[in-house]
Design a protein around this motif. Sequence first.
Motif, PDB file in Angstrom:
ATOM      1  N   ILE A 233      -5.021   7.953   2.190  1.00 19.56           N
ATOM      2  CA  ILE A 233      -4.847   6.538   2.519  1.00 19.56           C
ATOM      3  C   ILE A 233      -4.852   5.685   1.251  1.00 19.56           C
TER       4      ILE A 233
ATOM      5  N   LYS B 203      -4.142   6.467  -1.886  1.00 15.98           N
ATOM      6  CA  LYS B 203      -3.116   6.737  -2.901  1.00 15.98           C
ATOM      7  C   LYS B 203      -1.851   5.932  -2.607  1.00 15.98           C
ATOM      8  N   ARG B 204      -1.325   5.257  -3.627  1.00 16.83           N
ATOM      9  CA  ARG B 204      -0.097   4.457  -3.474  1.00 16.83           C
ATOM     10  C   ARG B 204       1.050   5.381  -3.076  1.00 16.83           C
TER      11      ARG B 204
ATOM     12  N   THR C  94       3.128   5.993   6.403  1.00 23.10           N
ATOM     13  CA  THR C  94       2.271   6.099   5.217  1.00 23.10           C
ATOM     14  C   THR C  94       2.235   4.782   4.460  1.00 23.10           C
ATOM     15  N   LYS C  95       3.390   4.145   4.318  1.00 24.38           N
ATOM     16  CA  LYS C  95       3.465   2.854   3.628  1.00 24.38           C
ATOM     17  C   LYS C  95       2.689   1.778   4.392  1.00 24.38           C
TER      18      LYS C  95
ATOM     19  N   TYR D 237      -1.078   2.312   3.930  1.00 22.57           N
ATOM     20  CA  TYR D 237      -1.502   1.870   2.602  1.00 22.57           C
ATOM     21  C   TYR D 237      -1.574   0.350   2.519  1.00 22.57           C
TER      22      TYR D 237
END
Length: 158
Positions: free
Chosen positions: A66, A68-69, A78-79, A82
């Motif tokens: 979560i 990690k960029r 995922t984006k 984040y």
Amino acid sequence: MRFVIPIEPKPQTRPKFSKFGAYEDPKMKAWRKQCSELIEQIYDGPFYDGPIKVDVIFYMKAPKNIAKRPSERSKNRTKQLYSKFVARLLWHFKKPDIDNLVKAVFDSISNAGYNKIDKKGIVWSDDNIVCDLRARKLYSPEPRIEIEIEELGEWAKQ
């Protein structure tokens, strides 16, 4: 009164038992001592000895998947995760249990500046005066504990 304790939240552990009796995990004891010392340094509010309302938010460290960029080729999900993590809008719904987090921080607050003669700390006389409690857990890039204390009237709401 609102204040922030700049420490990663930890849950209260259960006592351990040996043939010599019960004892507390040394890591938990050290965490509570550090937390109490931080409170002594930052707290400059009133002393509470009547009924109070406490709002506490535990900002928890996030797992790497979560925190990690995401790359440009990452999936939209995922984006989105984040971006919610960075905006502090992502609930922490895994262990530790919220009641154990509350217990650890309340014990630290009670011990902060504890005076053996008066038998009270610098924030409140004891955590038994908390009559109204709201606690939340969220992921954050900066783990910490935010606490807001509000004095209540002596009489219960009707």
